[in-house]
Each structure stands twice: as structure tokens, then as C-alpha cells.
Design a protein around this motif. Sequence first.
Motif, PDB file in Angstrom:
ATOM      1  N   TYR A   1      20.237  20.638  -1.640  1.00 30.62           N
ATOM      2  CA  TYR A   1      18.927  21.219  -1.902  1.00 30.62           C
ATOM      3  C   TYR A   1      18.055  20.183  -2.618  1.00 30.62           C
ATOM      4  N   PRO A   2      17.597  19.159  -1.854  1.00 33.30           N
ATOM      5  CA  PRO A   2      16.752  18.142  -2.483  1.00 33.30           C
ATOM      6  C   PRO A   2      15.446  18.751  -2.979  1.00 33.30           C
ATOM      7  N   LYS A   3      14.857  18.121  -3.965  1.00 31.15           N
ATOM      8  CA  LYS A   3      13.560  18.568  -4.468  1.00 31.15           C
ATOM      9  C   LYS A   3      12.472  18.286  -3.445  1.00 31.15           C
ATOM     10  N   ARG A   4      12.590  17.130  -2.785  1.00 28.23           N
ATOM     11  CA  ARG A   4      11.579  16.683  -1.827  1.00 28.23           C
ATOM     12  C   ARG A   4      12.232  15.709  -0.859  1.00 28.23           C
ATOM     13  N   ILE A   5      11.871  15.818   0.413  1.00 26.64           N
ATOM     14  CA  ILE A   5      12.284  14.836   1.418  1.00 26.64           C
ATOM     15  C   ILE A   5      11.022  14.339   2.097  1.00 26.64           C
ATOM     16  N   GLN A   6      10.832  13.030   2.071  1.00 30.32           N
ATOM     17  CA  GLN A   6       9.699  12.425   2.758  1.00 30.32           C
ATOM     18  C   GLN A   6      10.198  11.312   3.668  1.00 30.32           C
TER      19      GLN A   6
ATOM     20  N   ASN B   1      21.087  17.081  -4.565  1.00 29.47           N
ATOM     21  CA  ASN B   1      20.467  18.268  -5.150  1.00 29.47           C
ATOM     22  C   ASN B   1      19.414  17.886  -6.184  1.00 29.47           C
ATOM     23  N   ASN B   2      18.238  18.494  -6.029  1.00 27.80           N
ATOM     24  CA  ASN B   2      17.104  18.313  -6.934  1.00 27.80           C
ATOM     25  C   ASN B   2      16.638  16.863  -7.060  1.00 27.80           C
ATOM     26  N   LYS B   3      16.896  16.035  -6.038  1.00 29.95           N
ATOM     27  CA  LYS B   3      16.454  14.640  -6.033  1.00 29.95           C
ATOM     28  C   LYS B   3      15.275  14.484  -5.069  1.00 29.95           C
ATOM     29  N   ASN B   4      14.488  13.446  -5.291  1.00 29.84           N
ATOM     30  CA  ASN B   4      13.437  13.053  -4.355  1.00 29.84           C
ATOM     31  C   ASN B   4      14.085  12.104  -3.363  1.00 29.84           C
ATOM     32  N   VAL B   5      13.938  12.379  -2.078  1.00 28.25           N
ATOM     33  CA  VAL B   5      14.580  11.561  -1.047  1.00 28.25           C
ATOM     34  C   VAL B   5      13.495  10.986  -0.139  1.00 28.25           C
ATOM     35  N   LEU B   6      13.609   9.704   0.155  1.00 25.47           N
ATOM     36  CA  LEU B   6      12.700   9.036   1.078  1.00 25.47           C
ATOM     37  C   LEU B   6      13.535   8.400   2.181  1.00 25.47           C
TER      38      LEU B   6
ATOM     39  N   ARG C   1       0.835  -1.204   0.000  1.00 27.49           N
ATOM     40  CA  ARG C   1       0.000   0.000   0.000  1.00 27.49           C
ATOM     41  C   ARG C   1       0.866   1.248   0.000  1.00 27.49           C
ATOM     42  N   ILE C   2       1.886   1.249   0.841  1.00 29.65           N
ATOM     43  CA  ILE C   2       2.787   2.405   0.927  1.00 29.65           C
ATOM     44  C   ILE C   2       3.498   2.622  -0.410  1.00 29.65           C
ATOM     45  N   ALA C   3       3.953   1.536  -1.041  1.00 35.60           N
ATOM     46  CA  ALA C   3       4.630   1.653  -2.340  1.00 35.60           C
ATOM     47  C   ALA C   3       3.691   2.280  -3.368  1.00 35.60           C
ATOM     48  N   LEU C   4       2.431   1.884  -3.354  1.00 35.12           N
ATOM     49  CA  LEU C   4       1.458   2.468  -4.283  1.00 35.12           C
ATOM     50  C   LEU C   4       1.227   3.946  -3.983  1.00 35.12           C
ATOM     51  N   GLU C   5       1.176   4.303  -2.706  1.00 40.37           N
ATOM     52  CA  GLU C   5       1.018   5.712  -2.318  1.00 40.37           C
ATOM     53  C   GLU C   5       2.196   6.537  -2.812  1.00 40.37           C
ATOM     54  N   ILE C   6       3.396   6.026  -2.609  1.00 41.24           N
ATOM     55  CA  ILE C   6       4.607   6.736  -3.037  1.00 41.24           C
ATOM     56  C   ILE C   6       4.616   6.877  -4.558  1.00 41.24           C
ATOM     57  N   ALA C   7       4.276   5.794  -5.262  1.00 37.11           N
ATOM     58  CA  ALA C   7       4.243   5.833  -6.730  1.00 37.11           C
ATOM     59  C   ALA C   7       3.222   6.864  -7.212  1.00 37.11           C
ATOM     60  N   GLY C   8       2.087   6.927  -6.543  1.00 34.61           N
ATOM     61  CA  GLY C   8       1.083   7.929  -6.894  1.00 34.61           C
ATOM     62  C   GLY C   8       1.585   9.339  -6.665  1.00 34.61           C
ATOM     63  N   GLN C   9       2.281   9.539  -5.572  1.00 30.73           N
ATOM     64  CA  GLN C   9       2.829  10.853  -5.230  1.00 30.73           C
ATOM     65  C   GLN C   9       3.892  11.284  -6.243  1.00 30.73           C
ATOM     66  N   LEU C  10       4.649  10.321  -6.755  1.00 33.69           N
ATOM     67  CA  LEU C  10       5.742  10.631  -7.675  1.00 33.69           C
ATOM     68  C   LEU C  10       5.353  10.484  -9.147  1.00 33.69           C
ATOM     69  N   TYR C  11       4.071  10.252  -9.421  1.00 36.73           N
ATOM     70  CA  TYR C  11       3.613  10.088 -10.802  1.00 36.73           C
ATOM     71  C   TYR C  11       3.950  11.340 -11.615  1.00 36.73           C
ATOM     72  N   GLY C  12       4.552  11.165 -12.772  1.00 32.31           N
ATOM     73  CA  GLY C  12       4.908  12.277 -13.632  1.00 32.31           C
ATOM     74  C   GLY C  12       6.230  12.940 -13.260  1.00 32.31           C
ATOM     75  N   GLU C  13       6.843  12.467 -12.192  1.00 35.92           N
ATOM     76  CA  GLU C  13       8.116  13.023 -11.719  1.00 35.92           C
ATOM     77  C   GLU C  13       9.234  12.617 -12.680  1.00 35.92           C
ATOM     78  N   THR C  14      10.204  13.500 -12.862  1.00 37.79           N
ATOM     79  CA  THR C  14      11.333  13.188 -13.739  1.00 37.79           C
ATOM     80  C   THR C  14      12.636  12.997 -12.978  1.00 37.79           C
ATOM     81  N   GLU C  15      12.709  13.539 -11.763  1.00 31.75           N
ATOM     82  CA  GLU C  15      13.937  13.422 -10.974  1.00 31.75           C
ATOM     83  C   GLU C  15      13.988  12.074 -10.252  1.00 31.75           C
ATOM     84  N   PRO C  16      15.182  11.493 -10.073  1.00 36.02           N
ATOM     85  CA  PRO C  16      15.325  10.187  -9.414  1.00 36.02           C
ATOM     86  C   PRO C  16      14.856  10.194  -7.959  1.00 36.02           C
TER      87      PRO C  16
END
Length: 166
Positions: free
Chosen positions: A115-120, A87-92, A19-34
Motif C-alpha cells: 500500500y504505497p503512499k504514492r506511485i508515479q 507500504n506508505n512509501k513514495n514510489v517513482l 527539470r524533471i528532478a525539480l518537478e519531482i522535488a516540488g511535488q514531494l516538498y514537505g513530504e516525510t516518507e522516503p
Amino acid sequence: MAAKNLILSKEVAEKKMQRIALEIAGQLYGETEPLIIVGITGSGMVIAKKLFLLLESLLEIPVQIISCQLNKRHPGKITYSEAIDFNNKNVLLVDDVTNSGRTLLYALKPLLEFYPKRIQTMSLVERMHKNFPIKIDYIGLSIATTLQDHIQVEVEGEELLGAYIL
């Protein structure tokens, strides 16, 4: 020895991870950064590896996993398994149990040099006794406990066996 009470079986934990993996995938849908998954050594890294395997097939962006080593009781020196440009990466950030929030807060410290793009954050089990300002973005199970209770996520090798309250 204190009695162990099962709060999360292996099967339920796996469903929560899916479920969590699906939530994360949904959150990152359309994302281009790793996406860089940072697992806290020990059980947190086992959970991070499981999440990595689930997300690899769900995401169209590159997914990388590294480990974060620190002393959970007295976090001083925090080291990552690889030197990465965040820098500019999505971090979990991933850990097994969130008690006070200290471990995740200190694990974030090296990221402040970038300067990450997002930290979750993701935790399989979250307790309600936070002493530090950490919000868990993805939670498997949230549980209210007494301060004397201890939550333990059991792993064997790379296998998640379940979670117990002691």
C-alpha cells in the motif's frame, strides 16, 4: 541498417532530467516518507541513477534506488533487485521510452501487494501509442511517431548519450 535521427541530444537530455528532478522535488516538498526510485533494467536504470543523483541533493527525505528486471516483450516474471516494504512509501517508476505502456504496467504488478503512499512514473521519451492504461507523470520528450518507428535511448556505461528515432 535504418538511419538514426537525433531527437534528444546529450545536453538537452541532461537539461530535461534536471527539470524533471525539480518537478519531482516540488511535488514531494514537505513530504516525510522516503522516495524509492525503481529503474527498469537497461537504459531505464541509467536514467533512474541520474535522477537519483539529482534528487539526493534536492530532497530532504531519504531516497533509495532499486532495479526492476523483466522481459519487455513478454513480461512474465518481474523481480526487484531488493526486497523492500513499499507500504506508505513514495514510489517513482522510471524507464527510458514509453511505447505501449506494457513495461511500466507490468513493473507495477509487484507493488500491488503493498500500500504505497504514492506511485508515479517517469519516462525520458514518451510515444503516443499506448495500448495499456499508463499515465506518465514526468516526461522528458513526448513525440508522435508512426507505429513502424522505433525510439532508442543510447547509453554508454552510466552515461546518457541521447535519443534517436530509427
